[in-house]
Design an enzyme around this catalytic site. Structure first.
Site, PDB file in Angstrom:
ATOM      1  N   GLU A  19     -66.078 -95.624 -48.591  1.00 41.17           N
ATOM      2  CA  GLU A  19     -65.126 -94.510 -48.562  1.00 41.17           C
ATOM      3  C   GLU A  19     -65.857 -93.162 -48.547  1.00 41.17           C
ATOM      4  O   GLU A  19     -65.432 -92.211 -47.889  1.00 41.17           O
ATOM      5  CB  GLU A  19     -64.211 -94.554 -49.800  1.00 41.17           C
ATOM      6  N   LYS A 114     -88.753 -90.682 -48.004  1.00 34.21           N
ATOM      7  CA  LYS A 114     -88.357 -91.883 -48.747  1.00 34.21           C
ATOM      8  C   LYS A 114     -88.521 -91.699 -50.252  1.00 34.21           C
ATOM      9  O   LYS A 114     -89.521 -91.163 -50.711  1.00 34.21           O
ATOM     10  CB  LYS A 114     -89.216 -93.063 -48.309  1.00 34.21           C
ATOM     11  N   ASP A 599     -94.166-104.389 -33.353  1.00 34.33           N
ATOM     12  CA  ASP A 599     -93.986-103.113 -34.047  1.00 34.33           C
ATOM     13  C   ASP A 599     -94.113-103.259 -35.556  1.00 34.33           C
ATOM     14  O   ASP A 599     -93.539-104.175 -36.136  1.00 34.33           O
ATOM     15  CB  ASP A 599     -92.581-102.558 -33.754  1.00 34.33           C
ATOM     16  N   HIS A 694     -86.966 -87.154 -31.628  1.00 30.92           N
ATOM     17  CA  HIS A 694     -85.769 -86.819 -32.392  1.00 30.92           C
ATOM     18  C   HIS A 694     -85.085 -85.553 -31.919  1.00 30.92           C
ATOM     19  O   HIS A 694     -83.946 -85.302 -32.253  1.00 30.92           O
ATOM     20  CB  HIS A 694     -86.112 -86.691 -33.878  1.00 30.92           C
TER      21      HIS A 694
END
Ligand code: GLN
Ligand code: ZN
Length: 758
Positions: A19, A114, A599, A694
């Site tokens: 939600e 991270k 990869d 990006h």
């Protein structure tokens, strides 16, 4: 009154059905008005608190809920707002908050990185010489008061501690760390004073940086910082909470002048417990015993947990032990109640956030009364069934590289491969994925719904591959890819095609901002089934005389981006995956594919938090990679790819992987990598990404030429490749084509310069 208490350290914010994500995205897109959005968020927060309350835990965390990220909440509460956001059209606090999170015109977003070795990303606090933190808002007080007013809960506010906050900040030179730490203290003192005045008893202060390398002098600063904090707010009960590993210098840290310390007894490899057994625990201090894995999805083994708790109880004063998760439950899905499909034995062994809260309460009861509660009896049975699962008893875990003839040296392989492929200097290639346009995504949805059949779906994918093989030829790219159009996610895709993986229906966890991921679950031995990529690769290869790379996800990445079993070590699981992938590698080779890329973007990511443990990790991680590509001919060219990490830290490991070609993302740290390569030359083929995939901006030919030139200052011209930073799956076709055209143009110019002997 029970003397053994229970605590939650933090709870998922996304809601059982995501939600939270939906509310945020609806607000950002302008579909929901501000007031309604804030009301809905409040409702979600209250529902969440109700669950925590109903679970029966004694200490309910408050203040860990956020509209984007907790670290960002701290930055804005302390007024650490970078100057570029000062000139936004709106100075409204929420607008500035989301601008920092997501960027605004002329003001790029805060950097995201991270959170320790998890897959959660936080927004990095930014300091400048002018930063003068003070408490400009008290979001913890707001959360505390809300919980008290609405539900009568006296919550335990959760703050990220000042030490961790500065350690994770940017813009602080090493020599300034102590000064900045001190400068934060008044803000913490004020926040905690206000909380205490409002009726808060315990305050949880998270200091996960204590499980990383902590220099001696930092331990001194911590004594002084917490000493001042405690002295300034004597009425507050402070609990310093750590997680994700054993605390560095625990013998010292356990003496911090606070009221309690929380430790991780799941990921500590036994080290936290060992220090306590050996040196005891201060009689005046509460010990938060993290025995339920906050990052794993399996039920807790009650006998293991109770064993730990009993030993700790013997070392702590009566009433001073708290049973808790090893970390915030942010890293696991909300509830396993919604898991209704797939292998029943696997599903039955799940414990997500809600179930973990139940486990805490049951463990505390059994610990206190010496009983065997039915709730934990169920765990024993579920885990025994999982352990007996036939999928867990399929393969042995012996490495097989040793029995294979090793490949020839890189130099010998290079000569053979050059003869075979006859590539020009500075060969061009891409990382694997090509734009996943709306038509492909639509076709996938239709196919999943059964509206189009398998054959039709494959035909659509093949048309795309054919189109892009033509385009890559037109662009004059030297080494082609089939485009990965069949993959949504590079781990999930292979998880479905290998044995040993389970896919949850609703196992979402937050990755960053509103983005959630549903990691696959490795529950059994990972074993190869049918060929996974051979048909697609061969099809692409049939359309061109240029080499097409086979494309696989490596063992460490397959492990890192999944939940995994805890009856085997990470290394053992990685080697199983490696052997399963190796079957595919050999199949590709057998089918005539001469270049195969495996990869490993996650290789650096799951490196241990302490440098001292890196060698052991990198040894097995590199070993698993080598196992996955072992046994191929010297002529077969093995590629690998990595991105978004500081490669210069792991150059020797990259070298040990001994791939024939590695492509690296370098737009973020090109300079640092070039410097590192100058110090420590890399012998094999290497492509330093020449543009950031990006950005939607089409990179300039001259700019890319500049990157190639600087790479040529450290990489011999017969080893250097030209490629983008990463896969192109998120880009539009037009931009991707334009960018690749400029890239191949830059390569041509660079070749001309080489030929001219410049
Ligand atoms: N081959 C993958 C791709 O191109 C690699 C993705 C990654 O590095 N994360 O998408
Ligand atoms: Zn990448």
């Amino acid at each position: 009154m029970a003397t053994v208490k229970t605590a939650g350290l933090g709870y998922p914010r996304i809601g059982e059905k995501r939600e939270w994500k939906l509310l945020l995205e609806s607000y950002w897109s302008g579909k929901t008005e501000r007031e309604e959005f804030l009301n809905q968020m409040k409702e979600l927060r209250i529902r969440r608190l109700r669950r925590l309350q109903a679970s029966g835990i004694d200490y309910v965390p408050v203040g860990d809920f956020t509209l984007y990220d907790s670290m960002l909440d701290h930055s804005t509460a302390f007024g650490l707002i970078p100057e570029r956001f000062a000139s936004l059209p709106s100075r409204d606090a929420l607008d500035v908050y989301f601008a920092m999170a997501r960027g605004a015109t002329g003001a790029p977003a805060s950097e995201m990185t991270k959170w320790f070795d998890t897959n959660y990303h936080y927004l990095v606090p930014e300091w400048t010489a002018k930063s003068a933190p003070s408490l400009v808002r008290n979001p913890w007080l707001e959360a505390f008061s809300e919980a008290k007013q609405e539900l009568g809960i006296v919550g335990r506010p959760v703050l990220i501690g000042p030490y961790t906050f500065v350690r994770l900040s940017k813009g602080i030179a090493p020599g300034e760390l102590q000064g900045k730490l001190k400068s934060l203290l008044p803000a913490y003192i004020q926040a905690i004073t206000e909380l205490t005045n409002a009726g808060a008893e315990w305050i949880q202060i998270d200091e996960p940086s204590l499980v990383t390398d902590v220099p001696e002098e930092h331990a001194e600063w911590l004594q002084s910082v917490y000493g001042q904090l405690k002295a300034s707010v004597p009425a507050a009960k402070l609990l310093v909470q750590t997680y994700f590993g054993p605390v560095a210098r625990l013998e010292k840290i356990k003496l911090l002048p606070v009221d309690g310390i929380g430790l991780d007894f799941v990921r500590d490899g036994g080290a936290n417990a060992e220090v306590i057994e050996r040196t005891g625990w201060p009689a005046d201090k509460v010990l938060g015993a993290g025995v339920v894995d906050g990052r794993g999805i399996w039920r807790v083994d009650p006998d293991l947990a109770l064993g730990k708790l009993n030993r700790l109880a013997a070392r702590t004063a009566p009433g001073r032990l708290i049973v808790q998760p090893s970390s915030s439950l942010l890293h696991v899905p909300v509830s396993s109640r919604l898991e209704t499909s797939g292998d029943e034995v696997v599903r039955h062994a799940f414990a997500f956030a809600d179930e973990k809260l139940e486990e805490l309460v049951a463990l505390a009861k059994d610990l206190e009364n010496g009983t065997k509660s039915p709730r934990l009896e169920e765990n024993r049975q579920a885990l025994a069934a999982l352990q007996a699962h036939p999928a867990r008893n399929r393969v042995s875990s012996v490495a097989s590289e040793s029995v294979r003839a090793p490949r020839a040296s890189f130099e010998e392989r290079r000569v053979l491969q050059q003869k075979k492929f006859n590539l020009p200097p500075l060969p061009t290639t891409t990382i694997g994925s090509l734009p996943q346009t709306a038509d492909i995504r639509r076709a996938r949805v239709e196919w999943r719904k059964g509206h189009i059949d398998q054959a039709k779906y494959e035909e659509i994918l093949r048309e795309k591959t054919a189109l892009w093989i033509r385009r890559q030829e037109e662009l004059n790219i030297d080494v082609l890819v089939h485009g990965e159009f069949e993959r949504t996610d590079m781990v999930e895709h292979f998880g479905h095609l290998l044995d040993g993986y389970h896919f949850t229906g609703n196992g979402w966890v937050q990755s960053y901002g509103s983005r959630c991921v549903k990691p696959p679950v490795i529950y059994g031995d990972v074993v190869a089934r049918d060929a996974m990529t051979v048909a697609d690769t061969l099809y692409a290869q049939s359309l061109t005389s240029r080499p097409v790379k086979g494309m696989l996800t490596g063992p460490i990445t397959m492990l890192a981006w999944s939940f995994s079993r805890d009856d085997l070590s990470k290394a053992e699981i990685a080697f199983q995956i490696a052997r399963a992938l190796n079957v595919e590698v050999l199949r590709l080779e057998e089918a005539g594919i001469g270049m195969i890329q495996v990869d490993e973007p996650a290789l650096r990511e799951i490196a241990p938090l302490r440098r001292g443990e890196w060698k052991e990790y990198l040894d097995w991680a590199v070993g698993a990679f080598r196992e996955s590509v072992g046994g191929v001919k010297n002529e077969t060219q093995i590629h690998t790819h990595m991105c978004y990490c500081d490669f210069h830290e792991i150059l020797p490991a990259i070298e040990a992987m001994d791939a024939d070609v590695i492509s690296l993302e370098t737009s973020r740290s090109h300079g640092a990598l070039v410097e590192a390569l100058r110090e420590e030359p890399y012998a094999n083929g290497i492509g330093l990404g020449v543009y950031d995939i990006h950005s939607p901006v089409v990179p300039d030919t001259q700019e890319m030429l500049g990157v190639i030139r600087s790479a040529l200052s450290v990489v011999p011209s017969d080893r250097l490749w030209v490629n983008p930073d990463c896969g192109l799956k998120t880009r539009g076709e037009t931009e991707a084509l334009a960018a690749l055209r400029n890239m191949t143009e830059a390569a041509v110019l660079a070749r001309q310069e080489l030929a001219a002997g410049k």
